[in-house]
Design a protein around this motif. Sequence first.
Motif, PDB file in Angstrom:
ATOM      1  N   THR A   1       8.889  45.517 107.794  1.00 32.02           N
ATOM      2  CA  THR A   1       9.360  46.763 108.389  1.00 32.02           C
ATOM      3  C   THR A   1      10.749  47.098 107.870  1.00 32.02           C
ATOM      4  OG1 THR A   1       8.097  46.239 110.383  1.00 32.02           O
ATOM      5  CG2 THR A   1       9.736  48.002 110.549  1.00 32.02           C
ATOM      6  N   TYR A   2      10.837  48.121 107.023  1.00 30.60           N
ATOM      7  CA  TYR A   2      12.107  48.509 106.395  1.00 30.60           C
ATOM      8  C   TYR A   2      12.760  49.665 107.140  1.00 30.60           C
ATOM      9  CZ  TYR A   2      11.669  45.425 102.378  1.00 30.60           C
ATOM     10  OH  TYR A   2      11.614  44.316 101.583  1.00 30.60           O
ATOM     11  N   LEU A   3      14.066  49.743 107.003  1.00 28.29           N
ATOM     12  CA  LEU A   3      14.856  50.799 107.626  1.00 28.29           C
ATOM     13  C   LEU A   3      15.255  51.824 106.562  1.00 28.29           C
ATOM     14  CD1 LEU A   3      17.182  48.419 109.698  1.00 28.29           C
ATOM     15  CD2 LEU A   3      14.966  49.381 110.377  1.00 28.29           C
ATOM     16  N   SER A   4      16.042  52.811 106.960  1.00 27.49           N
ATOM     17  CA  SER A   4      16.603  53.824 106.046  1.00 27.49           C
ATOM     18  C   SER A   4      15.529  54.583 105.286  1.00 27.49           C
ATOM     19  CB  SER A   4      17.582  53.179 105.056  1.00 27.49           C
ATOM     20  OG  SER A   4      18.610  52.502 105.737  1.00 27.49           O
ATOM     21  N   GLY A   5      14.371  54.770 105.918  1.00 24.43           N
ATOM     22  CA  GLY A   5      13.323  55.581 105.307  1.00 24.43           C
ATOM     23  C   GLY A   5      12.530  54.906 104.216  1.00 24.43           C
ATOM     24  N   LEU A   6      12.731  53.610 103.985  1.00 28.09           N
ATOM     25  CA  LEU A   6      11.954  52.911 102.956  1.00 28.09           C
ATOM     26  C   LEU A   6      10.545  52.623 103.472  1.00 28.09           C
ATOM     27  CD1 LEU A   6      14.554  50.355 101.558  1.00 28.09           C
ATOM     28  CD2 LEU A   6      14.047  52.663 100.783  1.00 28.09           C
ATOM     29  N   PRO A   7       9.541  52.653 102.592  1.00 23.10           N
ATOM     30  CA  PRO A   7       8.155  52.433 103.039  1.00 23.10           C
ATOM     31  C   PRO A   7       7.937  51.002 103.526  1.00 23.10           C
ATOM     32  CG  PRO A   7       8.256  52.509 100.651  1.00 23.10           C
ATOM     33  CD  PRO A   7       9.608  52.927 101.139  1.00 23.10           C
ATOM     34  N   THR A   8       6.948  50.834 104.384  1.00 22.72           N
ATOM     35  CA  THR A   8       6.592  49.514 104.900  1.00 22.72           C
ATOM     36  C   THR A   8       5.969  48.654 103.797  1.00 22.72           C
ATOM     37  OG1 THR A   8       6.211  50.390 107.113  1.00 22.72           O
ATOM     38  CG2 THR A   8       5.140  48.308 106.587  1.00 22.72           C
ATOM     39  N   ASN A   9       6.300  47.385 103.801  1.00 25.01           N
ATOM     40  CA  ASN A   9       5.625  46.411 102.933  1.00 25.01           C
ATOM     41  C   ASN A   9       4.432  45.888 103.725  1.00 25.01           C
ATOM     42  OD1 ASN A   9       5.039  44.601 100.867  1.00 25.01           O
ATOM     43  ND2 ASN A   9       6.435  43.058 101.669  1.00 25.01           N
ATOM     44  N   GLN A  10       3.252  46.485 103.528  1.00 27.68           N
ATOM     45  CA  GLN A  10       2.122  46.367 104.446  1.00 27.68           C
ATOM     46  C   GLN A  10       1.769  44.929 104.826  1.00 27.68           C
ATOM     47  OE1 GLN A  10      -1.525  48.001 102.940  1.00 27.68           O
ATOM     48  NE2 GLN A  10      -2.572  47.893 104.889  1.00 27.68           N
ATOM     49  N   TYR A  11       1.727  44.030 103.844  1.00 26.11           N
ATOM     50  CA  TYR A  11       1.246  42.680 104.114  1.00 26.11           C
ATOM     51  C   TYR A  11       2.367  41.636 104.102  1.00 26.11           C
ATOM     52  CZ  TYR A  11      -3.481  44.505 103.430  1.00 26.11           C
ATOM     53  OH  TYR A  11      -4.646  45.206 103.551  1.00 26.11           O
ATOM     54  N   GLY A  12       3.622  42.071 104.232  1.00 29.87           N
ATOM     55  CA  GLY A  12       4.731  41.133 104.175  1.00 29.87           C
ATOM     56  C   GLY A  12       4.642  40.032 105.210  1.00 29.87           C
ATOM     57  N   ALA A  13       4.334  40.383 106.468  1.00 29.02           N
ATOM     58  CA  ALA A  13       4.274  39.386 107.537  1.00 29.02           C
ATOM     59  C   ALA A  13       3.060  38.474 107.373  1.00 29.02           C
ATOM     60  CB  ALA A  13       4.237  40.084 108.902  1.00 29.02           C
ATOM     61  N   SER A  14       1.898  39.034 107.025  1.00 32.86           N
ATOM     62  CA  SER A  14       0.694  38.199 106.880  1.00 32.86           C
ATOM     63  C   SER A  14       0.799  37.279 105.676  1.00 32.86           C
ATOM     64  CB  SER A  14      -0.559  39.085 106.786  1.00 32.86           C
ATOM     65  OG  SER A  14      -0.457  40.010 105.723  1.00 32.86           O
ATOM     66  N   ASP A  15       1.478  37.723 104.616  1.00 32.14           N
ATOM     67  CA  ASP A  15       1.734  36.844 103.471  1.00 32.14           C
ATOM     68  C   ASP A  15       2.516  35.618 103.920  1.00 32.14           C
ATOM     69  OD1 ASP A  15       0.483  38.286 101.441  1.00 32.14           O
ATOM     70  OD2 ASP A  15       2.225  39.538 101.074  1.00 32.14           O
ATOM     71  N   ALA A  16       3.602  35.859 104.659  1.00 28.89           N
ATOM     72  CA  ALA A  16       4.461  34.757 105.114  1.00 28.89           C
ATOM     73  C   ALA A  16       3.718  33.854 106.092  1.00 28.89           C
ATOM     74  CB  ALA A  16       5.724  35.322 105.753  1.00 28.89           C
ATOM     75  N   ASP A  17       2.909  34.430 106.986  1.00 24.30           N
ATOM     76  CA  ASP A  17       2.130  33.621 107.941  1.00 24.30           C
ATOM     77  C   ASP A  17       1.185  32.673 107.199  1.00 24.30           C
ATOM     78  OD1 ASP A  17       3.336  34.853 110.067  1.00 24.30           O
ATOM     79  OD2 ASP A  17       1.712  36.292 110.416  1.00 24.30           O
ATOM     80  N   ALA A  18       0.522  33.188 106.167  1.00 24.39           N
ATOM     81  CA  ALA A  18      -0.443  32.365 105.418  1.00 24.39           C
ATOM     82  C   ALA A  18       0.248  31.201 104.721  1.00 24.39           C
ATOM     83  CB  ALA A  18      -1.178  33.241 104.394  1.00 24.39           C
TER      84      ALA A  18
END
Length: 563
Positions: free
Chosen positions: A314-331
């Motif tokens: 979840t990015y701030l300042s209007g940057l797009p979301t990194n969709q799978y960032g959290a699930s990548d780290a969880d795996a």
Amino acid sequence: MGVGVGVGTILLNEAIRRQQEKQQYKQHVTQPKGCPEGMTWSRKKRTCVNVKGPEIAKCEPPKIKTRKGCVYPQPETASCTWPEIKSGKGCACAGGYERKHGECVKEVVSCDWPKIRVGPGCMCAPGFVPYGSGCTKVVVVEPETPEPPHVAPPQQVEEPQGPPPPPPPPQQAEEPKPKPQPVAQIDPPIRCLPQDLYDLLTEAYGKRPGVGPCPMACLPKPAFFLPAKLEEVATKAGISWCENCVQVGPYMPLASINKLEALAHLTICVSPDSCVYPGGAPAEPRTEIRTVFKNLPAGVKNEDNLAVVIGNQTYLSGLPTNQYGASDADAVTALLTEQLGYRKENIIDLRDASLADFERVFGSDENPGGEIAGRIDKKGPGDVFIYVASHGMVKEDDAEAVYLLPVNAKLEELDKTAYALQELYDNLGKTGARTTMLMLEANFAKNLDELIDPPNLPELEVEAMPATPVAGLAVFKASDRDQRIIQDPEYGIGLFTRYLIEGLAGRADEAPIGNGDKRIDTVELYVYTSDMVRTAARKSFGLEQKPMLSKIDNLVVGNLASR
């Protein structure tokens, strides 16, 4: 004489009369009496008609009136908008499209069972294979199992009342049964690798049995490429376009494609029609990542090693979301703690990391080496494993300036709000760790556009790798230069992350790529991961993705328990 004059006078008078009648008729035809105002006499139709002729049919703009009716104008240099393509002096619908009501729309294909609709065409349903112009059902013939010989139940024999029966005749010796002939062993097929991976494996271990170089792999032709564009791209990038393959799409898992190709003896390829979303087709429910490593040997000797896992989503300042960032780290965290033996207290686990988090963990000008250096035992240094799923970026006006983006980064102030990759490499070289493995699941382009332009070839020259090798540091990067990374919808994580996990869990040590010594090193891990990512990207998505490895000595990544 009198008679002649009289006859001549009669003939002259008759000629004058006929001329007068003719003039009166002509005047009547051209200016008839009795036609209403605005109408005139038609000699052809012999009736009154409109002065302006029949009313002309009207055409809704932008259509114009022609002999064929109302049509769209075709200027000399028509500007065509996809899915229209240039054709001669005008525009025509691209392949797979047809014109309806003046617009190009997708062709609707009707498939007769047992064919089913797949992408823009039809293919045989599961359980059927191509046969002629149709499909035939797959019949699996099970080997016959001989039934055991029937043994009659024992019967009670009554005592004989008369004289004893004669003795049975002597039995002849049974002929010896022929010994079963040994079944010829069929060598397993040789696994082939792209030439660069084959060369790397051979350089590290010598020629490996069961491994050979592949011929150049082909990519499906993007549907919107014209012949000139296909030739230009192939020449520039050194790639080959597939000529004979059954097209499906837009996505099919690699395992399904491999099974279907082996069963039906055909080649399948996915051809994206236009720009595609990196996540591919949705797959619900997603497969649990633990199924990848649950039957593989556990990792050992990692109890005292340190790990850093970052998942920025979840990015701030209007940057797009990194969709799978959290699930990548969880795996990756599940792999480290449940399979490889890392202790939770030795894992620095960060989600949505800020610039302050990056500087605290990896170091800054005031504190080179950061928290990692502070947790390394200087007397007996261990190994460090780092995984980062994040946005990355190349500075617009300086292609040599490459950054990882914390969630509070600002594009207009990258120098002040982002973490430079070269600074990361330098600081990791100052931690004092024995070895450091850095895994980067990130794009490094000049923008954060989420769409992928097929066939996903790198354009920039920037490598985003250490300018000079850092002792003990190996960097694994998900893609080549500014090439976009692809997400695997089957597991809901990055394609690179999925096969990296498989390799770390033991697949990289298995033959024929690995040597089965229960030790995974950088060459084994990179060759396995890169080969699987390239194959899955090409076959399941019709795209290119080529992971990269920094230039470094062959280092040990992990150890596996003996079964």
